[in-house]
Design a protein around this motif. Sequence first.
Motif, PDB file in Angstrom:
ATOM      1  N   SER A 231       5.216  11.541 -19.590  1.00 60.88           N
ATOM      2  CA  SER A 231       3.962  10.980 -20.123  1.00 60.88           C
ATOM      3  C   SER A 231       3.287  11.790 -20.810  1.00 60.88           C
ATOM      4  O   SER A 231       3.284  12.966 -20.813  1.00 60.88           O
ATOM      5  N   PHE A 232       2.346  11.328 -21.835  1.00 60.54           N
ATOM      6  CA  PHE A 232       1.562  11.750 -22.495  1.00 60.54           C
ATOM      7  C   PHE A 232       0.122  11.198 -22.693  1.00 60.54           C
ATOM      8  O   PHE A 232       0.012  10.135 -22.421  1.00 60.54           O
ATOM      9  N   GLY A 233      -0.844  12.280 -22.689  1.00 61.21           N
ATOM     10  CA  GLY A 233      -2.117  11.674 -22.849  1.00 61.21           C
ATOM     11  C   GLY A 233      -3.178  12.656 -23.849  1.00 61.21           C
ATOM     12  O   GLY A 233      -2.698  13.621 -24.266  1.00 61.21           O
ATOM     13  N   VAL A 234      -4.434  12.326 -23.982  1.00 63.24           N
ATOM     14  CA  VAL A 234      -5.323  13.206 -24.646  1.00 63.24           C
ATOM     15  C   VAL A 234      -6.624  13.470 -23.887  1.00 63.24           C
ATOM     16  O   VAL A 234      -6.979  12.659 -23.264  1.00 63.24           O
ATOM     17  N   ASN A 235      -6.985  14.913 -23.889  1.00 60.83           N
ATOM     18  CA  ASN A 235      -8.209  15.053 -23.172  1.00 60.83           C
ATOM     19  C   ASN A 235      -9.170  15.602 -24.342  1.00 60.83           C
ATOM     20  O   ASN A 235      -8.836  16.102 -25.324  1.00 60.83           O
ATOM     21  N   ILE A 236     -10.646  15.189 -24.089  1.00 60.30           N
ATOM     22  CA  ILE A 236     -11.552  15.761 -24.921  1.00 60.30           C
ATOM     23  C   ILE A 236     -12.510  16.357 -23.927  1.00 60.30           C
ATOM     24  O   ILE A 236     -12.738  15.867 -22.828  1.00 60.30           O
ATOM     25  N   HIS A 237     -12.787  17.611 -24.379  1.00 59.97           N
ATOM     26  CA  HIS A 237     -13.311  18.565 -23.610  1.00 59.97           C
ATOM     27  C   HIS A 237     -14.969  18.545 -24.210  1.00 59.97           C
ATOM     28  O   HIS A 237     -15.245  18.580 -25.387  1.00 59.97           O
ATOM     29  N   ILE A 238     -15.911  18.595 -23.046  1.00 57.14           N
ATOM     30  CA  ILE A 238     -17.182  18.390 -23.517  1.00 57.14           C
ATOM     31  C   ILE A 238     -18.144  19.315 -22.860  1.00 57.14           C
ATOM     32  O   ILE A 238     -17.708  20.059 -21.811  1.00 57.14           O
TER      33      ILE A 238
ATOM     34  N   ASN B 184       0.741  -1.210   0.066  1.00 55.73           N
ATOM     35  CA  ASN B 184      -0.070  -0.171  -0.141  1.00 55.73           C
ATOM     36  C   ASN B 184       0.879   1.171  -0.200  1.00 55.73           C
ATOM     37  O   ASN B 184       1.801   1.252   0.666  1.00 55.73           O
ATOM     38  N   THR B 185       0.457   2.290  -0.684  1.00 52.24           N
ATOM     39  CA  THR B 185       1.163   3.527  -0.848  1.00 52.24           C
ATOM     40  C   THR B 185       0.272   4.692  -1.008  1.00 52.24           C
ATOM     41  O   THR B 185      -0.626   4.986  -1.646  1.00 52.24           O
ATOM     42  N   ILE B 186       0.605   5.613   0.013  1.00 51.39           N
ATOM     43  CA  ILE B 186      -0.159   6.919   0.101  1.00 51.39           C
ATOM     44  C   ILE B 186       0.519   8.022   0.031  1.00 51.39           C
ATOM     45  O   ILE B 186       2.006   7.960   0.333  1.00 51.39           O
ATOM     46  N   GLY B 187       0.399   9.247  -0.563  1.00 50.08           N
ATOM     47  CA  GLY B 187       1.332  10.355  -0.813  1.00 50.08           C
ATOM     48  C   GLY B 187       0.749  11.413  -1.214  1.00 50.08           C
ATOM     49  O   GLY B 187      -0.424  11.555  -1.749  1.00 50.08           O
ATOM     50  N   ALA B 188       1.513  12.538  -1.600  1.00 52.55           N
ATOM     51  CA  ALA B 188       1.071  13.670  -2.262  1.00 52.55           C
ATOM     52  C   ALA B 188       2.233  13.976  -3.298  1.00 52.55           C
ATOM     53  O   ALA B 188       3.588  13.712  -3.262  1.00 52.55           O
ATOM     54  N   SER B 189       1.604  14.756  -4.393  1.00 52.97           N
ATOM     55  CA  SER B 189       2.793  15.007  -5.378  1.00 52.97           C
ATOM     56  C   SER B 189       2.366  16.279  -6.153  1.00 52.97           C
ATOM     57  O   SER B 189       1.280  16.811  -6.294  1.00 52.97           O
ATOM     58  N   ILE B 190       3.337  16.723  -6.863  1.00 51.77           N
ATOM     59  CA  ILE B 190       3.126  18.020  -7.472  1.00 51.77           C
ATOM     60  C   ILE B 190       3.762  17.651  -8.855  1.00 51.77           C
ATOM     61  O   ILE B 190       4.920  17.067  -9.124  1.00 51.77           O
ATOM     62  N   ARG B 191       3.129  17.867 -10.025  1.00 51.32           N
ATOM     63  CA  ARG B 191       3.524  17.208 -11.374  1.00 51.32           C
ATOM     64  C   ARG B 191       3.435  18.757 -12.454  1.00 51.32           C
ATOM     65  O   ARG B 191       2.239  19.022 -12.758  1.00 51.32           O
ATOM     66  N   PRO B 192       4.239  19.323 -12.977  1.00 50.70           N
ATOM     67  CA  PRO B 192       4.298  20.350 -13.962  1.00 50.70           C
ATOM     68  C   PRO B 192       3.984  19.502 -15.285  1.00 50.70           C
ATOM     69  O   PRO B 192       4.348  18.461 -15.308  1.00 50.70           O
ATOM     70  N   GLY B 193       3.268  20.136 -16.114  1.00 57.23           N
ATOM     71  CA  GLY B 193       2.889  19.718 -17.356  1.00 57.23           C
ATOM     72  C   GLY B 193       2.555  20.946 -18.415  1.00 57.23           C
ATOM     73  O   GLY B 193       2.792  21.968 -18.176  1.00 57.23           O
ATOM     74  N   VAL B 194       2.159  20.495 -19.647  1.00 56.87           N
ATOM     75  CA  VAL B 194       1.976  21.225 -20.884  1.00 56.87           C
ATOM     76  C   VAL B 194       0.670  20.727 -21.414  1.00 56.87           C
ATOM     77  O   VAL B 194       0.513  19.320 -21.393  1.00 56.87           O
ATOM     78  N   SER B 195      -0.224  21.527 -22.070  1.00 55.25           N
ATOM     79  CA  SER B 195      -1.248  21.110 -22.837  1.00 55.25           C
ATOM     80  C   SER B 195      -1.052  21.960 -24.219  1.00 55.25           C
ATOM     81  O   SER B 195      -0.948  23.121 -24.069  1.00 55.25           O
ATOM     82  N   VAL B 196      -1.242  21.224 -25.436  1.00 52.25           N
ATOM     83  CA  VAL B 196      -1.470  21.856 -26.470  1.00 52.25           C
ATOM     84  C   VAL B 196      -2.583  21.601 -27.104  1.00 52.25           C
ATOM     85  O   VAL B 196      -3.347  20.355 -27.306  1.00 52.25           O
ATOM     86  N   ALA B 197      -3.689  22.460 -27.443  1.00 51.30           N
ATOM     87  CA  ALA B 197      -4.908  22.432 -28.003  1.00 51.30           C
ATOM     88  C   ALA B 197      -4.909  22.251 -29.300  1.00 51.30           C
ATOM     89  O   ALA B 197      -4.477  22.978 -30.204  1.00 51.30           O
ATOM     90  N   LEU B 198      -5.598  21.192 -29.735  1.00 52.02           N
ATOM     91  CA  LEU B 198      -5.589  20.772 -31.150  1.00 52.02           C
ATOM     92  C   LEU B 198      -6.814  21.465 -31.956  1.00 52.02           C
ATOM     93  O   LEU B 198      -7.111  21.536 -33.140  1.00 52.02           O
ATOM     94  N   GLY B 199      -7.755  22.200 -31.161  1.00 53.71           N
ATOM     95  CA  GLY B 199      -8.962  22.426 -31.550  1.00 53.71           C
ATOM     96  C   GLY B 199      -9.927  22.963 -30.273  1.00 53.71           C
ATOM     97  O   GLY B 199      -9.309  22.984 -29.272  1.00 53.71           O
ATOM     98  N   LYS B 200     -11.188  23.026 -30.483  1.00 54.27           N
ATOM     99  CA  LYS B 200     -12.136  23.477 -29.277  1.00 54.27           C
ATOM    100  C   LYS B 200     -12.234  22.127 -28.339  1.00 54.27           C
ATOM    101  O   LYS B 200     -12.718  22.477 -27.274  1.00 54.27           O
TER     102      LYS B 200
END
Length: 201
Positions: free
Chosen positions: A194-201, A130-146
């Motif tokens: 790490s990289f991912g994709v977000n879809i805004h609704i 088991n692991t519990i913790g706290a973290s701070i992660r800097p990141g960047v987002s690039v909008a490909l559209g709306k």
Amino acid sequence: MKKTTVLLLLTFFSLTANAQIWLGGEIGVSTNKTTLGSDQMNSSSSIEIAPEVGYTLSDRWAVALRLGYTHLNNHEVQLIDITVTGNCNQLSIEPFVRYTVLRANTVSFFVDGGLHYSALYKSGYDAPLNTIGASIRPGVSVALGKTVSLVGHLGSIGYDHSWMKYRGELDWIPEQGKTLKDNAFNFRLLGSVSFGVNIHI
């Protein structure tokens, strides 16, 4: 009482006037093979799925929840002070807050700060790590559209507290039933990406 209720409603609507929900996450797959000449010495693989849902409160602030599942096949895993090899499954949950530091056209720089809990199950072991913790992660987002944006995280800074209880699966431990604990401070800026994709609704 009515004035207080109206004030709370106005505050809520002012915060959520520009609110937007996003669905996204990250998927990762890795394989590793060690050979000696033509002989294969070791082979391992892993897959990680981390969906998330978020709620944008304003131009700067957002709240989100990330869930995670990782399967490690024939991996060498560190269980605090014990190194074992085998198949593992890990489940995790992480609520976090996102603050956007800077926007430049379609590019946004942000910082995620949150809490997390995970349980790693090793085949043949009754007790999870088991692991519990706290973290701070800097990141960047690039909008490909709306509605679509690419998101990347660049390392993390955090603290983890881990524990597991020794049971009958570790016969060479003289004090069965004892709980082993570990505390760790992590500083991994630019150490993991790490990289991912977000879809805004």
